[in-house]
Design an enzyme around this catalytic site. Structure first.
Site, PDB file in Angstrom:
ATOM      1  N   PHE A 126       0.842  -1.193   0.000  1.00  0.00           N
ATOM      2  CA  PHE A 126       0.000   0.000   0.000  1.00  0.00           C
ATOM      3  C   PHE A 126       0.885   1.253   0.000  1.00  0.00           C
ATOM      4  O   PHE A 126       1.880   1.317   0.741  1.00  0.00           O
ATOM      5  CB  PHE A 126      -0.921   0.000   1.226  1.00  0.00           C
ATOM      6  CG  PHE A 126      -1.951   1.081   1.155  1.00  0.00           C
ATOM      7  CD1 PHE A 126      -3.069   0.935   0.345  1.00  0.00           C
ATOM      8  CD2 PHE A 126      -1.794   2.262   1.861  1.00  0.00           C
ATOM      9  CE1 PHE A 126      -4.018   1.952   0.251  1.00  0.00           C
ATOM     10  CE2 PHE A 126      -2.735   3.274   1.774  1.00  0.00           C
ATOM     11  CZ  PHE A 126      -3.849   3.119   0.965  1.00  0.00           C
ATOM     12  N   ASP A 196       1.241  -4.896   8.384  1.00  0.00           N
ATOM     13  CA  ASP A 196       0.089  -3.998   8.280  1.00  0.00           C
ATOM     14  C   ASP A 196      -1.147  -4.889   8.166  1.00  0.00           C
ATOM     15  O   ASP A 196      -1.313  -5.630   7.191  1.00  0.00           O
ATOM     16  CB  ASP A 196       0.245  -3.101   7.038  1.00  0.00           C
ATOM     17  CG  ASP A 196      -0.859  -2.054   6.932  1.00  0.00           C
ATOM     18  OD1 ASP A 196      -1.952  -2.287   7.487  1.00  0.00           O
ATOM     19  OD2 ASP A 196      -0.621  -1.018   6.278  1.00  0.00           O
ATOM     20  N   TYR A 221     -10.959   2.003  10.688  1.00  0.00           N
ATOM     21  CA  TYR A 221     -12.202   2.368   9.971  1.00  0.00           C
ATOM     22  C   TYR A 221     -12.652   1.355   8.937  1.00  0.00           C
ATOM     23  O   TYR A 221     -13.646   1.561   8.263  1.00  0.00           O
ATOM     24  CB  TYR A 221     -12.050   3.746   9.313  1.00  0.00           C
ATOM     25  CG  TYR A 221     -10.778   3.964   8.521  1.00  0.00           C
ATOM     26  CD1 TYR A 221     -10.624   3.421   7.256  1.00  0.00           C
ATOM     27  CD2 TYR A 221      -9.728   4.718   9.052  1.00  0.00           C
ATOM     28  CE1 TYR A 221      -9.456   3.619   6.535  1.00  0.00           C
ATOM     29  CE2 TYR A 221      -8.553   4.914   8.348  1.00  0.00           C
ATOM     30  CZ  TYR A 221      -8.419   4.364   7.098  1.00  0.00           C
ATOM     31  OH  TYR A 221      -7.269   4.552   6.391  1.00  0.00           O
ATOM     32  N   LYS A 222     -11.916   0.257   8.789  1.00  0.00           N
ATOM     33  CA  LYS A 222     -12.299  -0.748   7.786  1.00  0.00           C
ATOM     34  C   LYS A 222     -13.154  -1.820   8.478  1.00  0.00           C
ATOM     35  O   LYS A 222     -14.282  -1.540   8.850  1.00  0.00           O
ATOM     36  CB  LYS A 222     -11.050  -1.331   7.136  1.00  0.00           C
ATOM     37  CG  LYS A 222     -10.208  -0.279   6.406  1.00  0.00           C
ATOM     38  CD  LYS A 222      -8.965  -0.936   5.827  1.00  0.00           C
ATOM     39  CE  LYS A 222      -8.003   0.067   5.234  1.00  0.00           C
ATOM     40  NZ  LYS A 222      -8.467   0.661   3.986  1.00  0.00           N
ATOM     41  N   ARG A 370     -12.873  -3.630  -7.068  1.00  0.00           N
ATOM     42  CA  ARG A 370     -12.633  -4.325  -5.808  1.00  0.00           C
ATOM     43  C   ARG A 370     -13.950  -4.467  -5.038  1.00  0.00           C
ATOM     44  O   ARG A 370     -14.686  -3.494  -4.869  1.00  0.00           O
ATOM     45  CB  ARG A 370     -11.624  -3.503  -4.995  1.00  0.00           C
ATOM     46  CG  ARG A 370     -11.056  -4.221  -3.808  1.00  0.00           C
ATOM     47  CD  ARG A 370      -9.941  -3.427  -3.179  1.00  0.00           C
ATOM     48  NE  ARG A 370     -10.428  -2.215  -2.509  1.00  0.00           N
ATOM     49  CZ  ARG A 370      -9.794  -1.599  -1.511  1.00  0.00           C
ATOM     50  NH1 ARG A 370      -8.633  -2.079  -1.098  1.00  0.00           N
ATOM     51  NH2 ARG A 370     -10.278  -0.513  -0.970  1.00  0.00           N
TER      52      ARG A 370
HETATM   53  C1  LIG Z   1      -2.868  -1.455   3.859  1.00  0.00           C
HETATM   54  C2  LIG Z   1      -3.242  -0.067   4.257  1.00  0.00           C
HETATM   55  N1  LIG Z   1      -2.448   0.614   5.115  1.00  0.00           N
HETATM   56  C3  LIG Z   1      -2.738   1.879   5.492  1.00  0.00           C
HETATM   57  C4  LIG Z   1      -3.874   2.518   5.005  1.00  0.00           C
HETATM   58  C5  LIG Z   1      -4.208   3.921   5.358  1.00  0.00           C
HETATM   59  O1  LIG Z   1      -3.504   4.467   6.386  1.00  0.00           O
HETATM   60  P1  LIG Z   1      -4.040   5.812   7.087  1.00  0.00           P
HETATM   61  O2  LIG Z   1      -5.169   5.415   7.967  1.00  0.00           O
HETATM   62  O3  LIG Z   1      -2.876   6.357   7.780  1.00  0.00           O
HETATM   63  O4  LIG Z   1      -4.570   6.713   6.016  1.00  0.00           O
HETATM   64  C6  LIG Z   1      -4.713   1.844   4.124  1.00  0.00           C
HETATM   65  C7  LIG Z   1      -5.905   2.526   3.591  1.00  0.00           C
HETATM   66  O5  LIG Z   1      -6.668   2.059   2.803  1.00  0.00           O
HETATM   67  C8  LIG Z   1      -4.386   0.535   3.728  1.00  0.00           C
HETATM   68  O6  LIG Z   1      -5.160  -0.131   2.869  1.00  0.00           O
END
Ligand SMILES: Cc1ncc(COP(=O)(O)O)c(C=O)c1O
Length: 411
Positions: A126, A196, A221-222, A370
């Site tokens: 990402f 992650d 938030y996911k 997606r």
């Molecule tokens: C794998 C991954 N890491 C990090 C993030 C986003 O990070 P942040 O909350 O700091 O914007 C996302 C957002 O979709 C993501 O898919």
């Protein structure tokens, strides 16, 4: 045998998770395949936030930090998240954003291996993970970011590598890494791994400690349903915690924040990973989302998510043959996270046309449609309805309409 709608309806009837849908607000007219980007609103969240705003902030004002335990939010929510990702209480805090937490823990990984100078990651990782690594490398001026293809990972982890930075479930392809295997390999080479978990926590069982993991971060938030911009979380294995001197040495990570000392002394344990004042309103919303998940059996969540993905792919095979789609994710559900990704040359306008019909997924450049599966509130019949509308849009070429061609900022 071809699947019928009646077959799919019967899957909903026997679904052991079906009652969880009532705990979420999901508009009737929407088929929501984007809970992997922004989870749905839990029904209890508005009341919890109202209570915090009116009864706590409004009435008790600053006394609330002690009286309502606001100061304990990062640990309290962190302990709940720990139970979802195979960690112990005291190994996780909810704080900051995933990006900021990546910075903290990448720096930690480098600190633990002072004689090594390389961070390894995948080219397809990402972007924020890569950007944060690039920023840290630039800041230090002494390290290197080695980006490789997934197939080259094992060979790339050599005696120069301090930290391996990987996303457990790839955001675009949904491909799942073997967490235990990679962690073991990295450890054998003397490196640590930073996972992650943004696309795994809450969607499948994660066993950080069983895998011997060092560090992890993830989004609130996911799949955790904490709301837009919810606080993120981070995990540091207990064995590493007191060996790290956080680069973001804010007062909330101090041993005694309210002693107001001139010099920074890190708090013992996971608390030293805190930086500034927690975002209390957002924590209240996150806590509701996480609490729902702690009552769900994540093995059942995983089974349903795999069946949903398999069903989606089967229906696409059966109903959309010859319409330009091809899988951009593994067909084997054991190798896939909780999403299905498809290639199509016109993916962007197709997704816009789907959204206009109430089927909400997302587009990921360059050409990926997606569709995320959130087993707590998605039904098998949603999968059926979503594919039926996808088929119609492709057959009628409704996606060619001019209003679907303009790229918006958020895709
Ligand atoms: C794998 C991954 N890491 C990090 C993030 C986003 O990070 P942040 O909350 O700091 O914007 C996302 C957002 O979709 C993501 O898919």
């Amino acid at each position: 045998m071809t699947v019928t709608r009646a077959d799919v309806e019967s899957l909903d009837v026997t679904d052991p998770l079906r009652s969880f849908r009532d705990e979420f607000h999901v508009p009737d007219e929407v088929v929501y395949f984007d809970g992997n980007s922004l989870g749905a609103l839990p029904r209890k969240t508005p009341e919890r936030v109202r209570e915090l705003v009116e009864d706590q902030w409004g009435r008790d004002l600053i006394r609330s930090w002690n009286a309502h335990g606001w100061i304990h939010y990062p640990r309290r929510v962190g302990d709940q998240i720990a139970s979802l990702i195979g960690a112990e209480p005291g190994e996780v805090v909810a704080a900051d954003t995933t990006s900021v937490n990546l910075f903290k823990l990448l720096a930690a990984g480098l600190e633990l291996a002072p004689e090594r100078s390389v961070i390894v990651s995948e080219k397809e990782n990402f972007p924020t993970d890569l950007y944060i690594a690039q920023g840290l490398v630039e800041l230090l001026g002494t390290h290197e970011l080695r980006l490789v293809e997934r197939s080259e990972l094992e060979a790339a982890i050599d005696a120069d590598v301090a930290v391996v930075l990987l996303t457990h479930v790839d955001f675009r392809s949904g491909e799942l890494h073997d967490m235990a295997g990679i962690t073991e390999h990295a450890h054998a080479q003397g490196a640590t791994v930073l996972w992650d978990l943004s696309h795994s926590a809450g969607a499948l069982p994660v066993s950080l400690n069983d895998a011997g993991a060092d560090f992890a971060v993830g989004c609130g938030y996911k799949y955790l349903n904490g709301g837009p911009g919810a606080p993120a979380y981070l995990f540091v294995a207990e064995r590493h915690q007191n060996n790290i001197h956080p680069p973001l040495s804010g007062w909330m990570g101090h041993e005694a924040p309210f002693a107001f000392d001139t010099d920074y002394r890190p708090a013992p344990g996971i608390e030293r990973q805190l930086c500034g004042t927690p975002s209390v309103l957002a924590m209240a919303a996150l806590e509701v989302g996480v609490e729902i998940l702690t009552r769900a059996d994540l093995t059942e969540v995983r089974e349903k998510s795999q069946r949903m993905g398999d069903l989606f792919l089967q229906l696409v095979d059966e109903q959309c043959d010859g319409l330009g789609l091809s899988p951009a994710c593994p067909r084997d559900s054991e190798k896939r996270g909780s999403q299905v990704s498809l290639h199509h040359a016109e993916s962007y306008p197709i997704m816009q046309a789907l959204i206009a019909r109430g089927v909400i997924g997302d587009f990921r450049a360059p050409d990926v449609l997606r569709f995320g599966f959130t087993p707590l509130y998605l039904r098998f019949t949603d999968v059926w309805d979503g594919v039926a509308i996808l088929k119609e849009i492709l057959e009628t070429e409704a996606f060619r309409r001019p209003e679907f061609q303009n790229r918006q900022l958020v895709t």
